[in-house]
Structure formats: C-alpha cells, structure tokens
Design a protein around this motif. Structure first.
Motif, PDB file in Angstrom:
ATOM      1  N   ALA A 283       0.849  -1.182   0.000  1.00  0.00           N
ATOM      2  CA  ALA A 283       0.000   0.000   0.000  1.00  0.00           C
ATOM      3  C   ALA A 283       0.887   1.235   0.000  1.00  0.00           C
ATOM      4  CB  ALA A 283      -0.893   0.007   1.242  1.00  0.00           C
ATOM      5  N   PRO A 284       0.316   2.389  -0.310  1.00  0.00           N
ATOM      6  CA  PRO A 284       1.088   3.623  -0.133  1.00  0.00           C
ATOM      7  C   PRO A 284       1.467   3.767   1.342  1.00  0.00           C
ATOM      8  CG  PRO A 284      -0.926   4.057  -1.381  1.00  0.00           C
ATOM      9  CD  PRO A 284      -1.017   2.643  -0.859  1.00  0.00           C
ATOM     10  N   GLN A 285       2.649   4.249   1.608  1.00  0.00           N
ATOM     11  CA  GLN A 285       3.087   4.452   2.985  1.00  0.00           C
ATOM     12  C   GLN A 285       2.108   5.360   3.728  1.00  0.00           C
ATOM     13  OE1 GLN A 285       5.889   2.978   4.604  1.00  0.00           O
ATOM     14  NE2 GLN A 285       4.740   3.754   6.351  1.00  0.00           N
ATOM     15  N   SER A 286       1.519   6.310   3.014  1.00  0.00           N
ATOM     16  CA  SER A 286       0.567   7.229   3.651  1.00  0.00           C
ATOM     17  C   SER A 286      -0.648   6.491   4.205  1.00  0.00           C
ATOM     18  CB  SER A 286       0.122   8.310   2.660  1.00  0.00           C
ATOM     19  OG  SER A 286      -0.510   7.714   1.536  1.00  0.00           O
ATOM     20  N   LEU A 287      -1.079   5.399   3.556  1.00  0.00           N
ATOM     21  CA  LEU A 287      -2.199   4.610   4.079  1.00  0.00           C
ATOM     22  C   LEU A 287      -1.799   3.934   5.393  1.00  0.00           C
ATOM     23  CD1 LEU A 287      -5.094   3.360   3.559  1.00  0.00           C
ATOM     24  CD2 LEU A 287      -3.838   1.388   2.683  1.00  0.00           C
ATOM     25  N   ILE A 288      -0.615   3.391   5.442  1.00  0.00           N
ATOM     26  CA  ILE A 288      -0.122   2.726   6.653  1.00  0.00           C
ATOM     27  C   ILE A 288       0.012   3.746   7.786  1.00  0.00           C
ATOM     28  CG2 ILE A 288       1.767   1.370   7.653  1.00  0.00           C
ATOM     29  CD1 ILE A 288       0.132  -0.040   5.377  1.00  0.00           C
ATOM     30  N   ASP A 289       0.494   4.938   7.452  1.00  0.00           N
ATOM     31  CA  ASP A 289       0.707   5.971   8.465  1.00  0.00           C
ATOM     32  C   ASP A 289      -0.594   6.542   9.025  1.00  0.00           C
ATOM     33  OD1 ASP A 289       3.432   5.656   8.071  1.00  0.00           O
ATOM     34  OD2 ASP A 289       3.624   7.423   6.789  1.00  0.00           O
ATOM     35  N   THR A 290      -1.677   6.479   8.271  1.00  0.00           N
ATOM     36  CA  THR A 290      -2.915   7.155   8.686  1.00  0.00           C
ATOM     37  C   THR A 290      -4.040   6.218   9.108  1.00  0.00           C
ATOM     38  OG1 THR A 290      -3.678   7.286   6.387  1.00  0.00           O
ATOM     39  CG2 THR A 290      -2.432   9.180   7.259  1.00  0.00           C
ATOM     40  N   THR A 291      -3.862   4.896   8.976  1.00  0.00           N
ATOM     41  CA  THR A 291      -4.898   3.959   9.408  1.00  0.00           C
ATOM     42  C   THR A 291      -4.325   2.971  10.415  1.00  0.00           C
ATOM     43  OG1 THR A 291      -4.474   2.421   7.582  1.00  0.00           O
ATOM     44  CG2 THR A 291      -6.160   4.093   7.211  1.00  0.00           C
ATOM     45  N   ASP A 292      -5.207   2.499  11.308  1.00  0.00           N
ATOM     46  CA  ASP A 292      -4.756   1.495  12.272  1.00  0.00           C
ATOM     47  C   ASP A 292      -4.992   0.106  11.692  1.00  0.00           C
ATOM     48  OD1 ASP A 292      -7.481   0.889  12.601  1.00  0.00           O
ATOM     49  OD2 ASP A 292      -7.648   2.000  14.473  1.00  0.00           O
ATOM     50  N   GLU A 293      -4.740  -0.935  12.475  1.00  0.00           N
ATOM     51  CA  GLU A 293      -4.865  -2.299  11.973  1.00  0.00           C
ATOM     52  C   GLU A 293      -6.277  -2.726  11.684  1.00  0.00           C
ATOM     53  OE1 GLU A 293      -2.594  -5.048  14.287  1.00  0.00           O
ATOM     54  OE2 GLU A 293      -0.706  -4.132  13.695  1.00  0.00           O
ATOM     55  N   THR A 294      -7.256  -1.928  12.131  1.00  0.00           N
ATOM     56  CA  THR A 294      -8.655  -2.233  11.799  1.00  0.00           C
ATOM     57  C   THR A 294      -9.049  -1.565  10.482  1.00  0.00           C
ATOM     58  OG1 THR A 294      -9.599  -0.333  12.975  1.00  0.00           O
ATOM     59  CG2 THR A 294      -9.238  -2.363  14.255  1.00  0.00           C
ATOM     60  N   GLY A 295      -8.138  -0.777   9.915  1.00  0.00           N
ATOM     61  CA  GLY A 295      -8.436  -0.058   8.679  1.00  0.00           C
ATOM     62  C   GLY A 295      -9.098   1.288   8.910  1.00  0.00           C
ATOM     63  N   GLN A 296      -9.265   1.665  10.177  1.00  0.00           N
ATOM     64  CA  GLN A 296      -9.888   2.949  10.530  1.00  0.00           C
ATOM     65  C   GLN A 296      -8.819   4.033  10.648  1.00  0.00           C
ATOM     66  OE1 GLN A 296     -13.294   3.279  10.663  1.00  0.00           O
ATOM     67  NE2 GLN A 296     -13.137   1.192   9.878  1.00  0.00           N
ATOM     68  N   PRO A 297      -9.223   5.291  10.438  1.00  0.00           N
ATOM     69  CA  PRO A 297      -8.247   6.387  10.627  1.00  0.00           C
ATOM     70  C   PRO A 297      -7.678   6.359  12.039  1.00  0.00           C
ATOM     71  CG  PRO A 297     -10.260   7.189   9.586  1.00  0.00           C
ATOM     72  CD  PRO A 297     -10.522   5.778  10.004  1.00  0.00           C
ATOM     73  N   LYS A 298      -6.375   6.604  12.139  1.00  0.00           N
ATOM     74  CA  LYS A 298      -5.729   6.638  13.444  1.00  0.00           C
ATOM     75  C   LYS A 298      -6.242   7.839  14.213  1.00  0.00           C
ATOM     76  CE  LYS A 298      -1.436   4.258  12.408  1.00  0.00           C
ATOM     77  NZ  LYS A 298       0.019   4.363  12.308  1.00  0.00           N
TER      78      LYS A 298
END
Length: 161
Positions: free
Chosen positions: A142-157
C-alpha cells in the motif's frame, strides 16, 4: 518586377494576418518543444512514484520503496538496501529489480489485486511477492501514507495531542 512582388508577398501576408491589439509571441525556429508531463505509473489507483510499504507475516518482513532506494528487513533478518531503478510496469503488474549492498538479488513484484495480511482488518490495494536471493515471500502493499494514517482495523488513526 516579379522578383520584388515575390519578396514583398510574405510581408503583406504577415501584416494582413496580424492583430496590432494582441501581444505577439516569438518562436525560435528549431527550438525543441518542452515534453508534455507524463503521469506516474498507477496500479489499482496507487501511484507508483510515491513511497510504498510492502509487508508480510509469518515470518514478519517489510520492504520500503522510496524514490531514493529500496530497503528490506524483518524479524531476525538483516537490513538490506538497494537502489530504486523504478518499476517496470506491464499490464496490472509492476516489478522493481535491484541488488542489495551485500550482493543479494532483490525483486519486488506488485499486482493490482486487493490483499489481506491475514492478521489485521486493514485492506491493502496491492498483492506483493518479494524475492530475496533464493527466498520468495508473499504479502501485501500500500502507499506508505495509508499505513501511516490507518490502524490495523483499517480505521483512521486517532489524533494524538
């Protein structure tokens, strides 16, 4: 009298076609035109010129693809770095092939297929295969930005203060 008329004709045509109220633009004859900007290659709505995170579980490993290089590491695995030659895109697949500083072959293949890492509820837009030397690993990207902005549930951090 013909030679004078032939020489004067281009001047008359230019004068008749010009509009004195508009600014004119000079064009240098023989100057190359600037190339049109090209869009970065894209797989499954992911621009491949941005930082990408590639990861897998059991064993845990990760690859970071950045404009200035590619890094691979994992649990009980040494950090290996290589140059980023850019992807070779063919259809719905992109491949980065490089050699690490210690001479290992590192090939990252991303496919435009959604992926689950099997351990979280985060949805990844790309499926990954990584070859390091003789070992082949499967995972997601995934884009690094997706990893940085979502938690492991896929929700926004949640924002931290």
């Amino acid at each position: 009298m013909r030679p004078i008329l032939i020489l004067a004709l281009p001047v008359l045509v230019v004068a008749a076609c010009s509009d004195s109220g508009e600014a004119t633009r000079e064009v240098e004859i023989g100057a190359p035109e600037a190339p049109a900007p090209t869009a970065p290659p894209v797989l499954n709505d992911v621009a491949l010129d941005q930082p990408l995170a590639v990861l897998g579980t059991e064993p845990f490993w990760s690859v970071r693809i950045r404009p200035d290089g590619i890094e691979y590491d994992g649990v009980d695995r040494p950090l290996r770095r290589g140059a980023n030659p850019g992807p070779t895109v063919q259809g719905t697949t992109a491949v980065w092939a490089t050699a690490t500083e210690d001479g290992q072959t590192l090939v990252v293949t991303l496919a435009a297929t959604p992926c689950s890492d099997g351990m979280s509820d985060r949805a990844y837009p790309l499926t990954a295969q990584v070859e390091v030397g003789a070992e082949t690993l499967n995972g997601c990207a995934a884009p690094q930005s997706l990893i940085d902005t979502t938690d492991e549930t896929g929700q926004p951090k949640a924002a931290t203060s």
